[in-house]
Motif scaffolding. Sequence first.
Motif, PDB file in Angstrom:
ATOM      1  N   ASN A  18       0.836  -1.198   0.000  1.00  0.00           N
ATOM      2  CA  ASN A  18       0.000   0.000   0.000  1.00  0.00           C
ATOM      3  C   ASN A  18       0.876   1.255   0.000  1.00  0.00           C
ATOM      4  N   LEU A  19       1.814   1.313   0.924  1.00  0.00           N
ATOM      5  CA  LEU A  19       2.669   2.494   1.045  1.00  0.00           C
ATOM      6  C   LEU A  19       3.589   2.656  -0.163  1.00  0.00           C
ATOM      7  N   ALA A  20       4.081   1.561  -0.705  1.00  0.00           N
ATOM      8  CA  ALA A  20       4.930   1.636  -1.903  1.00  0.00           C
ATOM      9  C   ALA A  20       4.124   2.175  -3.092  1.00  0.00           C
ATOM     10  N   ALA A  21       2.888   1.722  -3.216  1.00  0.00           N
ATOM     11  CA  ALA A  21       2.023   2.221  -4.297  1.00  0.00           C
ATOM     12  C   ALA A  21       1.744   3.711  -4.112  1.00  0.00           C
ATOM     13  N   GLN A  22       1.502   4.122  -2.866  1.00  0.00           N
ATOM     14  CA  GLN A  22       1.290   5.545  -2.597  1.00  0.00           C
ATOM     15  C   GLN A  22       2.522   6.361  -2.979  1.00  0.00           C
ATOM     16  N   SER A  34      -2.813  14.993  -5.493  1.00  0.00           N
ATOM     17  CA  SER A  34      -1.826  13.909  -5.559  1.00  0.00           C
ATOM     18  C   SER A  34      -1.864  13.022  -4.322  1.00  0.00           C
ATOM     19  N   ILE A  35      -2.047  13.613  -3.151  1.00  0.00           N
ATOM     20  CA  ILE A  35      -2.092  12.798  -1.929  1.00  0.00           C
ATOM     21  C   ILE A  35      -3.342  11.930  -1.928  1.00  0.00           C
ATOM     22  N   PHE A  36      -4.483  12.522  -2.281  1.00  0.00           N
ATOM     23  CA  PHE A  36      -5.710  11.733  -2.327  1.00  0.00           C
ATOM     24  C   PHE A  36      -5.582  10.590  -3.331  1.00  0.00           C
ATOM     25  N   LEU A  37      -5.062  10.881  -4.531  1.00  0.00           N
ATOM     26  CA  LEU A  37      -4.908   9.835  -5.549  1.00  0.00           C
ATOM     27  C   LEU A  37      -3.935   8.755  -5.086  1.00  0.00           C
ATOM     28  N   SER A  38      -2.876   9.159  -4.388  1.00  0.00           N
ATOM     29  CA  SER A  38      -1.915   8.158  -3.919  1.00  0.00           C
ATOM     30  C   SER A  38      -2.543   7.241  -2.872  1.00  0.00           C
ATOM     31  N   ILE A  39      -3.333   7.821  -1.970  1.00  0.00           N
ATOM     32  CA  ILE A  39      -3.992   7.004  -0.944  1.00  0.00           C
ATOM     33  C   ILE A  39      -5.028   6.079  -1.588  1.00  0.00           C
ATOM     34  N   LEU A  40      -5.756   6.580  -2.559  1.00  0.00           N
ATOM     35  CA  LEU A  40      -6.739   5.766  -3.274  1.00  0.00           C
ATOM     36  C   LEU A  40      -6.062   4.597  -3.995  1.00  0.00           C
ATOM     37  N   ALA A  44      -6.270   0.478  -3.136  1.00  0.00           N
ATOM     38  CA  ALA A  44      -6.657  -0.552  -4.109  1.00  0.00           C
ATOM     39  C   ALA A  44      -5.614  -1.666  -4.176  1.00  0.00           C
ATOM     40  N   VAL A  45      -4.343  -1.297  -4.224  1.00  0.00           N
ATOM     41  CA  VAL A  45      -3.273  -2.290  -4.259  1.00  0.00           C
ATOM     42  C   VAL A  45      -3.287  -3.133  -2.983  1.00  0.00           C
ATOM     43  N   LEU A  47      -5.765  -3.643  -0.907  1.00  0.00           N
ATOM     44  CA  LEU A  47      -6.986  -4.445  -0.831  1.00  0.00           C
ATOM     45  C   LEU A  47      -6.844  -5.753  -1.605  1.00  0.00           C
ATOM     46  N   VAL A  48      -6.398  -5.656  -2.833  1.00  0.00           N
ATOM     47  CA  VAL A  48      -6.255  -6.865  -3.658  1.00  0.00           C
ATOM     48  C   VAL A  48      -5.205  -7.797  -3.058  1.00  0.00           C
ATOM     49  N   MET A  49      -4.074  -7.241  -2.645  1.00  0.00           N
ATOM     50  CA  MET A  49      -3.033  -8.078  -2.062  1.00  0.00           C
ATOM     51  C   MET A  49      -3.525  -8.751  -0.791  1.00  0.00           C
ATOM     52  N   LYS A  50      -4.191  -7.993   0.088  1.00  0.00           N
ATOM     53  CA  LYS A  50      -4.676  -8.552   1.355  1.00  0.00           C
ATOM     54  C   LYS A  50      -5.726  -9.631   1.116  1.00  0.00           C
TER      55      LYS A  50
END
Length: 133
Positions: A18-22, A34-40, A44-45, A47-50
Amino acid sequence: MKLAITYVILALIATMANLAAQDLVVRLYSGAFSIFLSILFGTAVGLVMKYVLDKRYIFCFRAQNAAHDGRTFILYSVMGLATTVIFWGMEFAFQHAFGTKEMRYLGGVIGLAIGYLTKYQLDKRYVFKVAAS
């Protein structure tokens, strides 16, 4: 105890993804929201991984077919809405209070930890119990 340790390790893996994707999003895009898009995107990343890790290593779940897996993923995602509010709330609160990416990520880690503890209980009671029936 083994299950708890496994869950923590898998939660850490999903948190790091999650943090790496952000971080990737913020490095590639520094414009408006940019911060909102990074958190979104990180959400997503993560969620799928978990989901993939939980269904295999925590709940030993095997879907009957792709449609069954899809329905289970949707239910898993819906159960994650409340925990996502916790996670996002902490991350945005830390961003607002401290204004640095390091503190924002710390807020995200704390929010994810609280969220994952809550999510495990929801998934155990509602997602994978129902999906197995």
